[in-house]
Design a protein around this motif. Structure first.
Motif, PDB file in Angstrom:
ATOM      1  N   UNK A 130      58.665  24.786  49.403  1.00 51.73           N
ATOM      2  CA  UNK A 130      57.394  24.633  48.698  1.00 51.73           C
ATOM      3  C   UNK A 130      56.459  23.748  49.515  1.00 51.73           C
ATOM      4  N   UNK A 131      55.528  24.346  50.251  1.00 48.57           N
ATOM      5  CA  UNK A 131      54.669  23.597  51.163  1.00 48.57           C
ATOM      6  C   UNK A 131      53.212  24.023  51.008  1.00 48.57           C
ATOM      7  N   UNK A 132      52.305  23.039  51.108  1.00 45.44           N
ATOM      8  CA  UNK A 132      50.861  23.297  51.151  1.00 45.44           C
ATOM      9  C   UNK A 132      50.248  22.359  52.186  1.00 45.44           C
ATOM     10  N   UNK A 133      49.021  22.648  52.580  1.00 45.38           N
ATOM     11  CA  UNK A 133      48.303  21.764  53.491  1.00 45.38           C
ATOM     12  C   UNK A 133      47.650  20.602  52.761  1.00 45.38           C
ATOM     13  N   UNK A 134      47.204  19.616  53.516  1.00 43.39           N
ATOM     14  CA  UNK A 134      46.576  18.425  52.921  1.00 43.39           C
ATOM     15  C   UNK A 134      45.335  18.791  52.097  1.00 43.39           C
ATOM     16  N   UNK A 135      44.566  19.756  52.566  1.00 41.29           N
ATOM     17  CA  UNK A 135      43.300  20.083  51.920  1.00 41.29           C
ATOM     18  C   UNK A 135      43.448  21.153  50.836  1.00 41.29           C
ATOM     19  N   UNK A 136      44.671  21.571  50.568  1.00 39.05           N
ATOM     20  CA  UNK A 136      44.880  22.599  49.545  1.00 39.05           C
ATOM     21  C   UNK A 136      44.456  22.070  48.178  1.00 39.05           C
ATOM     22  N   UNK A 137      43.724  22.862  47.389  1.00 37.77           N
ATOM     23  CA  UNK A 137      43.379  22.428  46.036  1.00 37.77           C
ATOM     24  C   UNK A 137      44.636  22.342  45.179  1.00 37.77           C
ATOM     25  N   UNK A 138      44.590  21.516  44.157  1.00 37.52           N
ATOM     26  CA  UNK A 138      45.763  21.335  43.318  1.00 37.52           C
ATOM     27  C   UNK A 138      46.136  22.616  42.577  1.00 37.52           C
ATOM     28  N   UNK A 139      45.185  23.503  42.371  1.00 40.38           N
ATOM     29  CA  UNK A 139      45.534  24.787  41.747  1.00 40.38           C
ATOM     30  C   UNK A 139      46.536  25.539  42.619  1.00 40.38           C
ATOM     31  N   UNK A 140      46.335  25.486  43.927  1.00 37.41           N
ATOM     32  CA  UNK A 140      47.268  26.139  44.848  1.00 37.41           C
ATOM     33  C   UNK A 140      48.603  25.413  44.882  1.00 37.41           C
ATOM     34  N   UNK A 141      48.560  24.075  44.909  1.00 41.22           N
ATOM     35  CA  UNK A 141      49.788  23.288  44.943  1.00 41.22           C
ATOM     36  C   UNK A 141      50.637  23.545  43.705  1.00 41.22           C
ATOM     37  N   UNK A 142      49.998  23.622  42.542  1.00 40.83           N
ATOM     38  CA  UNK A 142      50.730  23.890  41.307  1.00 40.83           C
ATOM     39  C   UNK A 142      51.342  25.290  41.316  1.00 40.83           C
ATOM     40  N   UNK A 143      50.641  26.248  41.879  1.00 44.46           N
ATOM     41  CA  UNK A 143      51.155  27.602  41.965  1.00 44.46           C
ATOM     42  C   UNK A 143      52.407  27.645  42.840  1.00 44.46           C
ATOM     43  N   UNK A 153      56.480  15.636  39.775  1.00 47.89           N
ATOM     44  CA  UNK A 153      55.986  15.603  38.397  1.00 47.89           C
ATOM     45  C   UNK A 153      55.331  14.267  38.088  1.00 47.89           C
ATOM     46  N   UNK A 154      55.893  13.201  38.629  1.00 49.75           N
ATOM     47  CA  UNK A 154      55.319  11.875  38.389  1.00 49.75           C
ATOM     48  C   UNK A 154      53.912  11.759  38.958  1.00 49.75           C
ATOM     49  N   UNK A 155      53.687  12.336  40.130  1.00 47.35           N
ATOM     50  CA  UNK A 155      52.349  12.321  40.724  1.00 47.35           C
ATOM     51  C   UNK A 155      51.367  13.098  39.860  1.00 47.35           C
ATOM     52  N   UNK A 156      51.819  14.213  39.296  1.00 48.04           N
ATOM     53  CA  UNK A 156      50.939  15.004  38.423  1.00 48.04           C
ATOM     54  C   UNK A 156      50.522  14.192  37.202  1.00 48.04           C
ATOM     55  N   UNK A 157      51.450  13.477  36.604  1.00 51.13           N
ATOM     56  CA  UNK A 157      51.129  12.684  35.409  1.00 51.13           C
ATOM     57  C   UNK A 157      50.175  11.542  35.752  1.00 51.13           C
ATOM     58  N   UNK A 158      50.369  10.933  36.903  1.00 55.46           N
ATOM     59  CA  UNK A 158      49.501   9.809  37.274  1.00 55.46           C
ATOM     60  C   UNK A 158      48.068  10.256  37.560  1.00 55.46           C
ATOM     61  N   UNK A 159      47.909  11.512  37.925  1.00 52.83           N
ATOM     62  CA  UNK A 159      46.575  12.011  38.274  1.00 52.83           C
ATOM     63  C   UNK A 159      46.099  13.091  37.297  1.00 52.83           C
ATOM     64  N   UNK A 160      46.591  13.025  36.068  1.00 50.71           N
ATOM     65  CA  UNK A 160      46.295  14.083  35.117  1.00 50.71           C
ATOM     66  C   UNK A 160      44.799  14.208  34.838  1.00 50.71           C
ATOM     67  N   UNK A 161      44.088  13.080  34.819  1.00 49.90           N
ATOM     68  CA  UNK A 161      42.641  13.124  34.614  1.00 49.90           C
ATOM     69  C   UNK A 161      41.958  13.668  35.877  1.00 49.90           C
ATOM     70  N   UNK A 162      41.327  14.808  35.732  1.00 53.83           N
ATOM     71  CA  UNK A 162      40.632  15.420  36.869  1.00 53.83           C
ATOM     72  C   UNK A 162      41.562  16.024  37.899  1.00 53.83           C
ATOM     73  N   UNK A 163      42.794  16.337  37.495  1.00 53.37           N
ATOM     74  CA  UNK A 163      43.789  16.834  38.436  1.00 53.37           C
ATOM     75  C   UNK A 163      43.312  18.059  39.218  1.00 53.37           C
ATOM     76  N   UNK A 164      42.701  19.003  38.526  1.00 52.86           N
ATOM     77  CA  UNK A 164      42.338  20.255  39.175  1.00 52.86           C
ATOM     78  C   UNK A 164      41.139  20.120  40.109  1.00 52.86           C
ATOM     79  N   UNK A 165      40.521  18.963  40.090  1.00 54.81           N
ATOM     80  CA  UNK A 165      39.399  18.723  40.993  1.00 54.81           C
ATOM     81  C   UNK A 165      39.841  18.020  42.278  1.00 54.81           C
ATOM     82  N   UNK A 166      41.121  17.753  42.392  1.00 54.59           N
ATOM     83  CA  UNK A 166      41.629  16.992  43.537  1.00 54.59           C
ATOM     84  C   UNK A 166      42.311  17.915  44.551  1.00 54.59           C
TER      85      UNK A 166
END
Length: 321
Positions: free
Chosen positions: A210-223, A248-261
């Motif tokens: 499971x790999x993505x690039x640094x600039x990948x949107x979180x929508x792609x990372x979640x997929x 999962x812990x990182x997702x919870x810590x950044x839940x506010x505005x997650x999809x914009x990151x």
């Protein structure tokens, strides 16, 4: 009521044999060094031989040598006289076990060793016995009584034989630089085999990473995290190396505005725990919990590049404990 006390008898026997082992350790000297030198120099096989209880011990010693990378097998002294002497050839070494050293059944083995210049190591209580006189090196058993007292059945003496065999095998493997990875070659099955497997043997390879690039949107990372089903996604840097991990812990810590990151904004840099493909599976399992925090997944990294992923369930299913 009987005065028999099984616990007292058991303790007496164990203490007697422990005392004999300590005495044996004190007697090790130049003969032991010479024996290890001969075993190390041999180009052929280590042939263990004996009869009776010494024969049983000889089988065990041969198995220990073989399992630690020194070609060895057992030849029963009786069978040797009926054709099995042909199994002992130039280039071999004979390790002959006999407490008394006077067993007539050993005569043909001793004569064969002399005839074909096969080095002979004796493991006996009697240095001046026929076996002791014929041997190139004598490893003499410590002068300790059998644990059976009046009966004199082989007990303490066979314990000393086994222990001396172990001492020879361990000294030989350490001199040869034999490692746990070498040991794995001779123990592919069972729990021990699992403990000695490497991360490379058990990891999931590139197609499952499971790999993505640094600039990948979180929508792609979640997929990617959902598709690969590891519960994590690794983040590659511009050089292709693993520069971070999203859990999962990182997702919870950044839940506010997650999809914009982006992945780089959410990931935990590092990661702190990765393993090389050549690490033992048992070492990888230990790393998952120590040092804290505990993890269930490890990325496998080779020269900075992520090449695999390892889950704790893979290790437990394989019997790594």
């Amino acid at each position: 009521m009987s005065d028999f006390d099984a616990i007292s008898v058991g303790r007496r026997v164990l203490n007697a044999e422990a005392d004999a082992l300590r005495l044996q350790a004190q007697t090790l000297g130049d003969d032991f060094v010479r024996a290890v030198d001969i075993l190390h120099a041999v180009k052929g096989r280590i042939i263990c031989t004996g009869i009776g209880k010494s024969g049983h011990v000889g089988r065990k010693i041969a198995a220990t040598f073989a399992s630690t990378g020194a070609p060895a097998f057992f030849v029963h002294a009786n069978e040797a006289s009926h054709g099995d002497l042909g199994m002992i050839t130039e280039g071999d070494v004979v390790l002959c076990l006999s407490k008394s050293g006077e067993n007539q059944e050993l005569a043909d083995v001793l004569a064969h060793s002399k005839r074909f210049h096969v080095p002979l190591i004796a493991l006996t209580a009697a240095r001046e016995s026929a076996l002791g006189r014929a041997a190139d090196v004598v490893l003499q058993l410590a002068d300790a009584a059998e644990a059976t007292a009046e009966v004199k059945a082989p007990t303490t003496s066979t314990t000393l034989q086994i222990a001396l065999g172990d001492a020879l095998a361990v000294a030989l493997l350490e001199r040869r630089g034999f490692t746990a990875r070498d040991f794995k070659t001779f123990h592919p099955g069972g729990k021990l085999g699992a403990m000695l497997r490497t991360v490379r043997d058990m990891m999931h390879g590139e197609g499952e990473l499971p790999l993505v690039g640094r600039d990948a949107p979180m929508s792609e990372a979640l997929l990617v995290m959902t598709e690969k089903r590891w519960g994590v996604v690794g983040v590659r840097g511009e050089d292709g190396g693993l520069c971070g991990v999203i859990t999962d812990g990182d997702l919870r810590r950044h839940i506010d505005g997650l999809m914009d990151r982006t992945a780089a904004e959410v990931m935990t840099p590092g990661p702190k725990k990765t393993v090389p493909p050549g690490m033992l599976a048992s070492e990888a399992l230990a790393l998952m919990s120590d040092p804290p925090p505990a993890v269930t997944v490890l990325f496998v990294v080779d020269d900075g590049e992520p090449v695999g992923i390892l889950h704790v369930h893979d290790l437990l299913r394989a019997g790594v404990m």
